[in-house]
Write an enzyme that holds these catalytic residues in place. Structure first.
Site, PDB file in Angstrom:
ATOM      1  N   GLY A   1       0.809  -1.217   0.000  1.00 35.45           N
ATOM      2  CA  GLY A   1       0.000   0.000   0.000  1.00 35.45           C
ATOM      3  C   GLY A   1       0.842   1.266   0.000  1.00 35.45           C
ATOM      4  O   GLY A   1       0.414   2.311   0.491  1.00 35.45           O
TER       5      GLY A   1
ATOM      6  N   CYS B   1       0.968   0.944  -9.683  1.00 33.67           N
ATOM      7  CA  CYS B   1       0.851   0.204  -8.431  1.00 33.67           C
ATOM      8  C   CYS B   1      -0.553  -0.379  -8.309  1.00 33.67           C
ATOM      9  O   CYS B   1      -1.538   0.351  -8.343  1.00 33.67           O
ATOM     10  CB  CYS B   1       1.142   1.079  -7.216  1.00 33.67           C
ATOM     11  SG  CYS B   1       0.933   0.139  -5.691  1.00 33.67           S
TER      12      CYS B   1
ATOM     13  N   GLY C   1       8.509 -11.975  -8.521  1.00 36.08           N
ATOM     14  CA  GLY C   1       9.415 -13.112  -8.379  1.00 36.08           C
ATOM     15  C   GLY C   1       9.536 -13.920  -9.661  1.00 36.08           C
ATOM     16  O   GLY C   1       8.956 -13.569 -10.694  1.00 36.08           O
TER      17      GLY C   1
ATOM     18  N   GLY D   1      11.144 -10.720 -11.978  1.00 37.09           N
ATOM     19  CA  GLY D   1      11.718 -12.021 -11.656  1.00 37.09           C
ATOM     20  C   GLY D   1      13.200 -12.163 -11.923  1.00 37.09           C
ATOM     21  O   GLY D   1      13.728 -13.280 -11.886  1.00 37.09           O
TER      22      GLY D   1
END
Lengths: 309, 262
Positions: free
Chosen positions: A77, A135, A222, A249
């Site tokens: 957040g 975001c 990731g 990643g």
């Protein structure tokens, strides 16, 4: 036979010349200080600090993170100290680090992006801005600006109007066609594009029948997202004429090389730094070792070198 | 803080799902204090991806001991390590217990017993043997195997189990309220201190008891973590003052009144 001269790792990122193409990804490297016990942060191509908003944000309720197969979901957040404290308390230390500081910025409105950009312009040590329009974890701003080409263009143009600093626009993968947003940002004056931000996902606890994140949904990062990120870097870098920074990643030097071959001019390392605080330097050393071994004199010769029949 | 490759010395099975892992970690073991933790990489592969936080259960010389319950993929892998295996380790991390010379009661529940052994040792070495130690759990199989380790560090060891199969039947906070008047009379021992670690419900009850009786209380809390060093901000807990604290750098040990228990 190995290379005799030191390989040239210099990266050119839309108005910025970096000593190498290895950067940190915003939100995974704190304000850099957290990593100084473990690595020499001055060796990094650039440091992207935690996203900064005009007012401080306290972030989302916990649980904020959950591990998933070969990845993790986060819904932090955008907890951050706010622009004023960032300038007063974080930048004086950051400016002497020896690595360029790129500040990731986030606004609640187009005007707020402009104000943040203006106020960061003359702060010593700020090398460039990364505009976060991607975001997935906040209600206002963020991806709302990144999923509509017209809004992405407006934010980009507003930031460009308010600062002479190089502007990198960070794109969301949570769109039908990332190329539309990429083109819009480029047309509005972006100096470079960084992609991808996290993929919107969720995790469920079957025992309690509740979401594992308090925010219900969060951003997946990731190794699990690398193939998607590579595909998008490939598509976008073929479309635009500004540099593309690959994110998603990257954990090893080989991952970084793959992104550059697919079209990235540099990479950002995110979740790998959470897993291993030394990941960025390992990638950097790995790239250099590979260049010596493969006798590649300049890392730039790799960019977009993907062989297609 | 150090990155170190630790070497497995031995893995002890204490019950069907609890293990004690002793590793050689010369740098971290010498530096770590009670309540601090380490991030341990349980696999070189990407699944599980992240290191796991474990508080220091015991440390002596080069040896660091962790105490854990098998709860998922990461701890299942950790329960299969062999002597000689090498695992990357990050530590010591976080803020540990703040040792007070005041009379002390230690309260541990379930796997939260882990950090109290090193704490009990540090208190004793500092000349302030714990007035009492309460170890709580679901049943005898959880508490009994670890009980003896605590004997050198206190003269009063109390056990409670949910099913009454070992020690008293009932909750840890009930045992604490029975013990406290004798061990830490607030009138005669200003600055008495309760040190607690365990499930959230237990900590909440212990914190409430301490608040009501004006005994100072430090709690060690648990959270999912990604980095362990304050970078990701994933391990947030609501603070009494509003906003959040982060377990990895502000904790894992907090004054109980700093945390919001609702």
């Amino acid at each position: 036979m190995e290379l005799n001269d030191a390989p040239d790792l210099t990266a050119h990122i839309g108005g910025l010349s970096l000593k190498n193409p290895v950067m940190t990804a915003s939100g995974t490297f704190g304000y850099a200080r957290e990593f100084t016990p473990f690595i020499d942060v001055s060796r990094l191509g650039a440091i992207l600090v935690k996203g900064i908003s005009l007012a401080p944000r306290s972030g989302n309720q916990p649980p904020r993170i959950v591990e998933t197969a070969c990845g993790m979901l986060n819904a932090i957040g955008l907890e951050n100290v706010g622009l004023t404290r960032f300038i007063d308390e974080k930048m004086p230390w950051l400016q002497n680090l020896g690595a360029p500081i790129i500040v990731n910025i986030l606004g609640d409105s187009v005007e707020e992006y402009g104000e943040i950009a203006r106020r960061l312009t003359d702060v010593p040590g700020v090398a460039a801005l990364e505009v976060n329009i991607s975001c997935p974890n906040v209600k206002k701003g963020g991806v709302a600006f990144g999923s509509d080409p017209a809004m992405a263009a407006q934010v980009t143009a507003m930031v460009k109007k308010n600062t002479p600093l190089p502007v990198m626009v960070k794109l969301s993968p949570n769109v039908t066609d990332i190329c539309l947003i990429a083109r819009a940002a480029e047309d509005a004056g972006a100096d470079s594009l960084s992609l991808i931000n996290t993929l919107l996902g969720m995790a469920v606890d079957a025992r309690t029948r509740r979401p594992k994140l308090a925010n219900i949904m969060g951003g997946l990062s990731g190794p699990a997202i690398k193939p998607i990120a590579l595909r998008m870097v490939f598509q976008v870098s073929r479309l635009v004429s500004i540099p593309v920074i690959g994110i998603g990643g990257v954990t090893t030097a080989e991952d970084a090389l793959e992104f550059m071959i697919a079209g990235a001019s540099a990479v950002q390392i995110g979740t790998a730094s959470l897993r291993d605080a030394g990941a960025t330097i390992q990638v950097l050393d790995g790239i250099e070792a590979w260049m010596r071994q493969e006798r590649v004199a300049s890392i730039r010769s790799l960019i977009g070198s993907l062989q297609l029949d | 803080m150090f990155q170190e490759t630790c070497r497995v010395i031995r893995l002890e099975s204490l019950s069907s799902d609890t293990r004690r892992l002793v590793v050689a970690a010369p740098t971290v073991a010498r530096d770590i204090r009670a309540g601090q933790f380490v991030m341990l990489a349980v696999a070189a592969s990407y699944d599980p991806l992240l290191r796991r936080p474990f508080s220091a259960h015991f440390a002596e010389g080069d040896e660091l001991t962790l105490y854990f319950r098998i709860v998922g993929k990461g701890t299942e892998l950790l329960a299969r390590v062999q002597p000689g295996d090498e695992l990357p380790l990050l530590g010591p991390l976080g803020k540990g217990f703040s040792l007070s010379p005041a009379p002390a009661i230690l309260v541990g529940g379930g796997i939260g017993i882990a950090p109290l052994l090193l704490l009990a040792k540090e208190l004793a070495k500092g000349g302030n043997r714990a007035a009492a130690i309460v170890l709580a759990g679901r049943s005898a199989q959880e508490v009994a195997p670890i009980a003896d380790s605590f004997k050198p560090w206190t003269d009063k060891l109390v056990f409670t189990t949910d099913d009454g199969s070992f020690g008293l039947a009932g909750r840890a906070d009930a045992a604490l309220s029975a013990l406290a008047p004798a061990c830490l009379s607030v009138d005669t021992a200003p600055g008495a201190m309760v040190y607690a670690c365990g499930p959230q419900a237990m900590l909440k009850a212990v914190a409430a008891f301490c608040r009501d009786t004006q005994i100072r209380c430090q709690v060690s809390v648990e959270s999912a973590m990604a980095c362990g060093i304050g970078a990701c901000l994933g391990c947030a807990k609501p603070a009494t003052s509003g906003g959040y604290v982060h377990v990895c750098v502000d904790g894992p040990v907090f004054d109980a009144e700093k945390l919001s228990w609702n």
